[in-house]
Design an enzyme around this catalytic site. Structure first.
Site, mmCIF file in Angstrom:
data_model
loop_
_atom_site.group_PDB
_atom_site.id
_atom_site.type_symbol
_atom_site.label_atom_id
_atom_site.label_comp_id
_atom_site.label_asym_id
_atom_site.label_seq_id
_atom_site.Cartn_x
_atom_site.Cartn_y
_atom_site.Cartn_z
ATOM 1 N N TRP A 1 -13.075 3.945 -2.737
ATOM 2 C CA TRP A 1 -13.845 3.400 -1.624
ATOM 3 C C TRP A 1 -14.522 4.536 -0.878
ATOM 4 C CZ3 TRP A 1 -14.004 -1.289 1.555
ATOM 5 C CH2 TRP A 1 -13.556 -2.424 0.866
ATOM 6 N N GLU B 1 -3.494 1.588 -2.785
ATOM 7 C CA GLU B 1 -2.828 1.892 -4.059
ATOM 8 C C GLU B 1 -2.388 3.356 -4.170
ATOM 9 O OE1 GLU B 1 -5.740 -0.075 -4.068
ATOM 10 O OE2 GLU B 1 -4.362 -1.766 -4.119
ATOM 11 N N LEU C 1 -10.451 5.421 5.029
ATOM 12 C CA LEU C 1 -10.428 4.088 5.644
ATOM 13 C C LEU C 1 -11.415 4.096 6.803
ATOM 14 C CD1 LEU C 1 -6.604 3.325 5.843
ATOM 15 C CD2 LEU C 1 -8.273 2.134 4.416
ATOM 16 N N THR D 1 -12.039 -6.264 11.494
ATOM 17 C CA THR D 1 -10.727 -6.941 11.486
ATOM 18 C C THR D 1 -9.591 -5.913 11.572
ATOM 19 O OG1 THR D 1 -10.406 -6.775 9.100
ATOM 20 C CG2 THR D 1 -11.740 -8.653 9.911
ATOM 21 N N HIS E 1 -7.609 -5.240 9.203
ATOM 22 C CA HIS E 1 -7.281 -4.756 7.840
ATOM 23 C C HIS E 1 -7.034 -3.245 7.850
ATOM 24 C CE1 HIS E 1 -8.567 -4.702 3.361
ATOM 25 N NE2 HIS E 1 -7.324 -5.072 3.466
ATOM 26 N N ARG F 1 -15.844 14.880 8.834
ATOM 27 C CA ARG F 1 -14.571 15.447 8.358
ATOM 28 C C ARG F 1 -14.604 15.835 6.883
ATOM 29 N NH1 ARG F 1 -14.634 13.106 12.661
ATOM 30 N NH2 ARG F 1 -13.150 13.420 14.359
HETATM 31 O O1 LIG Z 1 -9.735 2.981 0.542
HETATM 32 C C1 LIG Z 1 -10.119 2.007 1.177
HETATM 33 N N1 LIG Z 1 -9.724 0.749 0.803
HETATM 34 C C2 LIG Z 1 -10.127 -0.339 1.480
HETATM 35 N N2 LIG Z 1 -9.728 -1.554 1.067
HETATM 36 C C3 LIG Z 1 -9.133 -1.772 -0.245
HETATM 37 C C4 LIG Z 1 -7.625 -1.559 -0.227
HETATM 38 O O2 LIG Z 1 -7.319 -0.184 -0.120
HETATM 39 C C5 LIG Z 1 -7.010 -2.073 -1.542
HETATM 40 O O3 LIG Z 1 -7.577 -1.377 -2.634
HETATM 41 C C6 LIG Z 1 -7.227 -3.575 -1.723
HETATM 42 O O4 LIG Z 1 -6.743 -4.229 -0.552
HETATM 43 C C7 LIG Z 1 -6.500 -4.103 -2.940
HETATM 44 O O5 LIG Z 1 -5.130 -3.810 -2.862
HETATM 45 C C8 LIG Z 1 -10.957 -0.190 2.617
HETATM 46 N N3 LIG Z 1 -11.381 -1.308 3.389
HETATM 47 O O6 LIG Z 1 -11.000 -2.455 3.128
HETATM 48 O O7 LIG Z 1 -12.171 -1.132 4.360
HETATM 49 C C9 LIG Z 1 -11.362 1.126 3.000
HETATM 50 O O8 LIG Z 1 -12.102 1.357 3.996
HETATM 51 N N4 LIG Z 1 -10.931 2.167 2.263
#
Ligand SMILES: O=c1[nH]c(NC[C@H](O)[C@H](O)[C@H](O)CO)c([N+](=O)[O-])c(=O)[nH]1
Length: 193
Positions: free
Chosen positions: A27, A63, A119, A124, A126, A165
């Protein structure tokens, strides 16, 4: 006035012979790629050889803990087998979708693992749940396994904070990936002492 916040003076440690893994989420890849490059640059500068650096990926930051745990366990199996079996054989699994760019991994377990994710806060909760789960998860894997796991999870409120960063912003902030590479060498060396 010298800023107070920030890492102390870098120590130099000889990383020759260390085996280090970098495992990163897929991501926010522009930031991730810069962080991974920064970490790898510091590893190489400390004497860790290219062949002793293994780069793995997982779908997202959530993960990272399972990816680190499986990767380290696989390297221990390899070390006990005493063969340079390919890293892809080590990690052939459909459950965690681990991919590796290494071809033939060396014969020792990893001395340190750098876990890198970005992240970015959304609308939300999340972000908060993943950040909390991953930070506790990486600490647990580190303490349970004994392998140093360098915490490379950026938890930023804006894309700009992430770019800064990773050394990609306009403020000239340094690439935090370099700190993580140096930390991996220091912990890997001290683990051998
Ligand atoms: O590494 C990230 N994963 C993100 N989501 C995926 C998460 O890490 C898992 O791969 C997914 O939920 C499946 O388990 C992010 N957001 O949702 O925003 C993010 O910003 N960065």
């Amino acid at each position: 006035m010298t800023p107070i916040k920030g890492p102390g003076a870098a120590q130099s440690h000889d990383g020759t012979g260390l085996r280090v893994a970098i495992i990163h989420a897929r991501w926010n890849e522009q930031i991730i790629d810069a962080l991974v490059s920064g970490a790898k640059k510091q590893l190489l500068a400390a004497g860790v050889t290219e062949e002793n650096i293994t780069v793995e990926t997982v779908p997202g930051s959530y993960e990272l803990p399972i990816g680190v745990q499986r990767l380290y366990a696989a390297s221990q199996v390899q070390a006990s087998a005493g063969e340079g079996i390919s890293a892809s054989d080590l990690l052939s699994s459909s459950t965690t979708d681990l991919k590796t760019t290494a071809t033939t991994a060396p014969k020792k377990a990893f001395d340190a693992i750098i876990a890198i994710g970005v992240l970015i806060k959304g609308a939300t909760m999340h972000f908060e749940y993943i950040a909390d789960a991953v930070s506790h998860g990486l600490m647990r894997v580190q303490l349970d396994s004994g392998v140093p796991v360098i915490f490379g999870l950026l938890t930023v409120l804006t894309e700009e904070q992430g770019l800064e960063r990773a050394g990609l912003g306009s403020s000239g902030m340094h690439n935090h990936g370099e700190d993580w590479g140096s930390a991996a060498v220091e912990l890997g060396v001290k683990r051998r002492e």
